[in-house]
Design a protein around this motif. Structure first.
Motif, PDB file in Angstrom:
ATOM      1  N   ALA A  80       4.239   1.549  -6.818  1.00 65.32           N
ATOM      2  CA  ALA A  80       4.433   1.876  -5.407  1.00 65.32           C
ATOM      3  C   ALA A  80       5.509   1.003  -4.777  1.00 65.32           C
ATOM      4  CB  ALA A  80       3.121   1.698  -4.640  1.00 65.32           C
ATOM      5  N   ALA A  81       6.329   1.629  -3.948  1.00 66.36           N
ATOM      6  CA  ALA A  81       7.237   0.860  -3.103  1.00 66.36           C
ATOM      7  C   ALA A  81       6.408   0.235  -1.984  1.00 66.36           C
ATOM      8  CB  ALA A  81       8.317   1.770  -2.535  1.00 66.36           C
ATOM      9  N   VAL A  83       4.440  -0.214   1.290  1.00 67.42           N
ATOM     10  CA  VAL A  83       3.830   0.664   2.282  1.00 67.42           C
ATOM     11  C   VAL A  83       4.400   0.281   3.638  1.00 67.42           C
ATOM     12  CG1 VAL A  83       1.685   1.440   3.349  1.00 67.42           C
ATOM     13  CG2 VAL A  83       1.712   0.823   0.929  1.00 67.42           C
ATOM     14  N   ILE A 107      -0.339  -4.502  -3.769  1.00 65.64           N
ATOM     15  CA  ILE A 107       0.517  -3.514  -3.109  1.00 65.64           C
ATOM     16  C   ILE A 107       1.224  -4.178  -1.928  1.00 65.64           C
ATOM     17  CG2 ILE A 107       0.594  -1.302  -1.895  1.00 65.64           C
ATOM     18  CD1 ILE A 107      -1.957  -0.515  -3.410  1.00 65.64           C
ATOM     19  N   ASP A 133       4.496   5.037   6.606  1.00 65.56           N
ATOM     20  CA  ASP A 133       3.427   5.600   5.787  1.00 65.56           C
ATOM     21  C   ASP A 133       2.095   5.547   6.524  1.00 65.56           C
ATOM     22  OD1 ASP A 133       4.991   5.963   3.287  1.00 65.56           O
ATOM     23  OD2 ASP A 133       5.140   3.777   3.389  1.00 65.56           O
ATOM     24  N   GLU A 313       6.599   8.222   2.186  1.00 60.61           N
ATOM     25  CA  GLU A 313       6.934   8.391   0.771  1.00 60.61           C
ATOM     26  C   GLU A 313       5.986   7.645  -0.158  1.00 60.61           C
ATOM     27  OE1 GLU A 313      11.007   7.344   0.250  1.00 60.61           O
ATOM     28  OE2 GLU A 313      11.756   9.024   1.466  1.00 60.61           O
ATOM     29  N   ASN A 314       5.032   6.916   0.404  1.00 59.37           N
ATOM     30  CA  ASN A 314       4.101   6.132  -0.406  1.00 59.37           C
ATOM     31  C   ASN A 314       2.661   6.511  -0.055  1.00 59.37           C
ATOM     32  OD1 ASN A 314       6.211   4.261  -1.599  1.00 59.37           O
ATOM     33  ND2 ASN A 314       6.494   3.882   0.589  1.00 59.37           N
ATOM     34  N   ALA A 317      -0.458   4.784  -1.969  1.00 55.92           N
ATOM     35  CA  ALA A 317      -0.657   3.395  -1.576  1.00 55.92           C
ATOM     36  C   ALA A 317      -1.097   3.298  -0.115  1.00 55.92           C
ATOM     37  CB  ALA A 317       0.623   2.598  -1.796  1.00 55.92           C
TER      38      ALA A 317
END
Length: 396
Positions: A80-81, A83, A107, A133, A313-314, A317
């Motif tokens: 995951a990038a 959050v 994360i 997110d 996009e996450n 997460a």
């Protein structure tokens, strides 16, 4: 509900100037504690409060990441990038929670603070550049505005199941982590109101303090009146209160100060403003009463909480962060940091932070935030009509 603190009462013969000076020092201290500009009456400055709060021991890994085993959790953390979190609340409130989440799960997060209604404005003016997110917001109506704009997606079941009905959206698009009550505050028992209708005759004499303008707290209170009774009742109440209220510029803290200075007999406020001041000087609670005359009369309740976005996009997460924040110990830590009640305060009174325990006996209305949030358009139009004929007030 009479607020008791277990300390000697304020000397009622104390000169108003002394009371006013003391209250001003309390507001300054609370502001410094919250990291806000004491000269500002912005909504953000009024809601950013922190208190030292101990974290619960970290649970086992299979509890930390709901429905994921340790290997899956590790894979999610590695893939995951960050959050991205957009927050109405200040960094000093939200960042410690995000840091704890990262420490437990691996994360990473990135926090961007949007004070006041600038978060809503950002989505309205530049929706293509909004990259959040997860959102941290105050007031159910703000969440509903974003939901109606098709910004939000349903929260994960593992987060929703931890929150009582009424303090989460019926369509699963938002949930509350903390609860605030909005009701009357007064000093003299002869002015004790039994409910919102009792404010009307006092307002006709210019003796009711309530914040000015189209602020979301005003619209939410009207939305609650609409859902509790009718649009007609809410319109009549607003038309009686706002044109004739005591002309005190500023937010709820300004209304409390005006009450202490004798400019009004009753103020309509959110409880946590009083809680912040009482945390600095418990003696204030011996001279003030918050709620309605009968302690069993329900008060309006509202929430501060979270939602997840469609365009983030996450998503996976972000869902884990939502689940983590909704865990009782984390939601309670959040509520305590901003002087709010935890969402489960009625069924689990032991969850209430000591510095807000004096408000634990407040009775929530059967009309919950989930029941009035969708009245935001009607309440906004109603209040706009009323205010169009009201001059902008100035502080005496």
């Amino acid at each position: 509900m009479r607020l008791q603190s277990g300390v000697p009462a304020i000397n009622t013969t104390e000169p108003i100037k002394t009371l006013t000076t003391r209250l001003g020092l309390l507001i300054l201290t609370a502001c410094l504690m919250m990291g806000c500009n004491p000269s500002s009456e912005s909504p953000a400055a009024e809601t950013e409060a922190t208190v030292e709060s101990s974290s619960a021991p970290a649970p086992e890994s299979d509890e930390m990441i709901a429905d994921l085993d340790a290997q899956e959790a590790t894979e999610l953390a590695e893939s995951a990038a960050q959050v991205i979190v957009y927050s109405y609340r200040s960094e000093q409130v939200v960042q410690p929670l995000l840091d704890a989440f990262t420490a437990e799960t691996g994360i990473e997060t990135q926090l961007k603070v949007y004070p006041g209604d600038s978060l809503l404005a950002h989505y309205h003016q530049s929706p293509d550049t909004a990259e959040a997110d997860l959102l941290v917001l105050v007031d159910a109506m703000r969440f509903q505005i974003l939901a109606d704009a098709n910004i939000l997606r349903p929260l994960p079941h593992a987060a929703l199941e931890q929150i009582p009905e009424g303090f989460k959206a019926r369509n699963d698009l938002w949930l509350g982590l903390g609860v605030r009550a909005r009701a009357a505050l007064w000093k003299d028992a002869q002015f004790a109101p039994t409910g919102p209708a009792d404010l009307i005759p006092l307002a006709e004499q210019g003796r009711v303090c309530v914040r000015e303008g189209m602020h979301i707290y005003n619209r939410s209170f009207l939305g609650w009146l609409i859902a509790t009774d009718s649009e007609t009742t809410a319109q009549e109440w607003a038309a009686a209160i706002y044109p004739q209220r005591a002309t005190i510029a500023g937010g709820d803290r300004a209304q409390i100060a005006a009450l202490m200075e004798g400019h009004c007999d009753v103020a309509l406020i959110n409880h946590y403003y009083l809680a912040m001041l009482a945390h600095q000087d418990p003696e204030l609670l011996n001279s003030l009463t918050f709620g309605w005359q009968d302690p069993d009369t329900p008060v309006q309740t509202n929430i501060s909480g979270i939602a997840v976005t469609q365009q983030g996009e996450n998503a996976a997460a972000a869902d884990q962060l939502a689940i983590w924040l909704s865990r009782p110990e984390n939601a309670q830590r959040y509520a305590a940091s901003v002087f709010e009640l935890p969402v489960n305060w009625q069924t689990q009174p032991e969850a209430i932070a000591p510095h807000v325990a004096v408000f634990s006996h407040l009775q929530p209305s059967s009309v919950y935030p989930a029941d009035f949030a969708d009245q935001w358009q009607t309440a906004s139009e109603l209040l706009d009509t009323v205010l169009s004929n009201v001059d902008t007030p100035t502080t005496p």
